[in-house]
Design an enzyme around this catalytic site. Sequence first.
Site, short mmCIF file in Angstrom:
data_model
loop_
_atom_site.label_atom_id
_atom_site.label_comp_id
_atom_site.label_asym_id
_atom_site.label_seq_id
_atom_site.Cartn_x
_atom_site.Cartn_y
_atom_site.Cartn_z
N LYS A 132 49.00 4.34 -8.11
CA LYS A 132 48.04 4.66 -7.03
C LYS A 132 46.65 4.95 -7.61
CE LYS A 132 50.94 3.92 -3.80
NZ LYS A 132 50.87 2.60 -3.14
N SER B 227 47.75 7.74 -2.03
CA SER B 227 48.64 8.88 -1.79
C SER B 227 47.99 10.17 -2.24
CB SER B 227 49.94 8.66 -2.58
OG SER B 227 50.70 9.83 -2.63
N TYR C 216 54.80 5.79 -10.76
CA TYR C 216 54.44 5.51 -9.36
C TYR C 216 53.06 6.09 -9.05
CZ TYR C 216 54.02 6.12 -4.33
OH TYR C 216 53.53 6.12 -3.05
#
Length: 340
Positions: free
Chosen positions: A156, A127, A152
């Site tokens: 990544k 992302s 979150y």
Amino acid sequence: MSQKIIVTGGAGYIGSHTCVALIEAGFEVVVFDNLSNSTTASLDGVARITGTRPEFINVDCADIAALRAAFAAHRDAVGVIHFAAYKAVGESVEKPLLYYRNNLGGLINVLDLMREFDVPNIVFSSSATVYGVPDTLPVTEETPLQPATSPYGATKVMGENIIRDAVRAYPQLRATLLRYFNPIGAHPSAEIGELPNGVPNNLMPYITQTAAGIRECLNIFGDDYDTPDGFCVRDYIDINDLARAHVAALRHMLNGADGVGTFNLGTGRGASVMELVNAFRTATGVDVPYKIAARRAGDVPAIWANADLAARVLNWHATVPLGETLASAWRWQKQVSGIK
Ligand code: NAD
Ligand code: UD1
């Protein structure tokens, strides 16, 4: 004979559109998904679009025994596209261990089983969040990464590092890390699209739900950013373009590219929140009531991609005009809401 690809999280938003792109490109698709944030209705949609229903296995990637059985049944796969993950930024702050276990535990299991069953290629959903608040714009793949601002985001950054270390240690593995900017829109047929749970956190579904009358009014988070019109700027990329990039990444690895490739997937153009609202009105004829609200904590003022590397190496670039993407998002919302 067509080559088989395992798509974890293939029943989800990006996964289902990627199933379409893979089938249209001649691949055989097997979906591994535990339906924690989706239903198999998306695979019915894939079947209506392509004429082929991907094989589906209901399996939790974080459960290594169950995942091993699924891999054993598909040891002839030539690659894995790993979408399966939780993605709600706010929830990840409340429940960090859930996010680390699911997103990183799942990834580690997938990598282990790829080694065990000699499946060589992985495409990983990363992302733009890995860039944090960038010092220079647009961001290239060389732009320094910033410490993650949520668990979150951390999954990544760590996921990318886990894959790099695994490929370094096990040269039979090859990987492509795809850093998505802001995917929006739906398949033009309105057979598949994004189905958020509850009140959407993301802008696009909030716009279409407001246009459909499900939400009273869009809250625009902040109008006093240091940007041309004061609103946050993002790189909104059509979901079908994004899906096709996964096919390009796989082909590149299947053609022999070794090691780890990292690519930004964006249009190369930024649009502000207000520009998106106005473009939605132009594309659909529907006015979205809005009010200006406070800035949202953790928001990046502006980010958009330099996607030249993907163009040069993968021969991929975004093609769908923003107006068409917005029209597809609205067509999908109308279909979901039963609006004529
Ligand atoms: P989504 O929630 O629609 O799809 C994820 C799918 O994975 C769902 O079908 C869910 O049921 C499944 N899943 C989750 N955990 C699983 C597990 N342990 N085992 C098996 N299946 C599991 O989300 P999406 O928007 O399609 O995102 C796909 C990937 O792309 C995710 O990794 C996400 O973090 C990443 N990503 C998304 C965006 C975005 O804006 N949508 C942006 C950047 C990165
Ligand atoms: C968010 C996540 C990011 C994640 C991505 C995809 C944050 C801080 N970032 O990105 O980590 O990868 O979603 O899931 O949560 N906006 C409004 N009103 C709304 C909703 C959004 O004005 O009701 C604005 C936001 O301030 C932002 C833009 O719209 O400027 C896009 O927001 P969003 O769709 O949530 O995406 P990101 O914040 O870019």
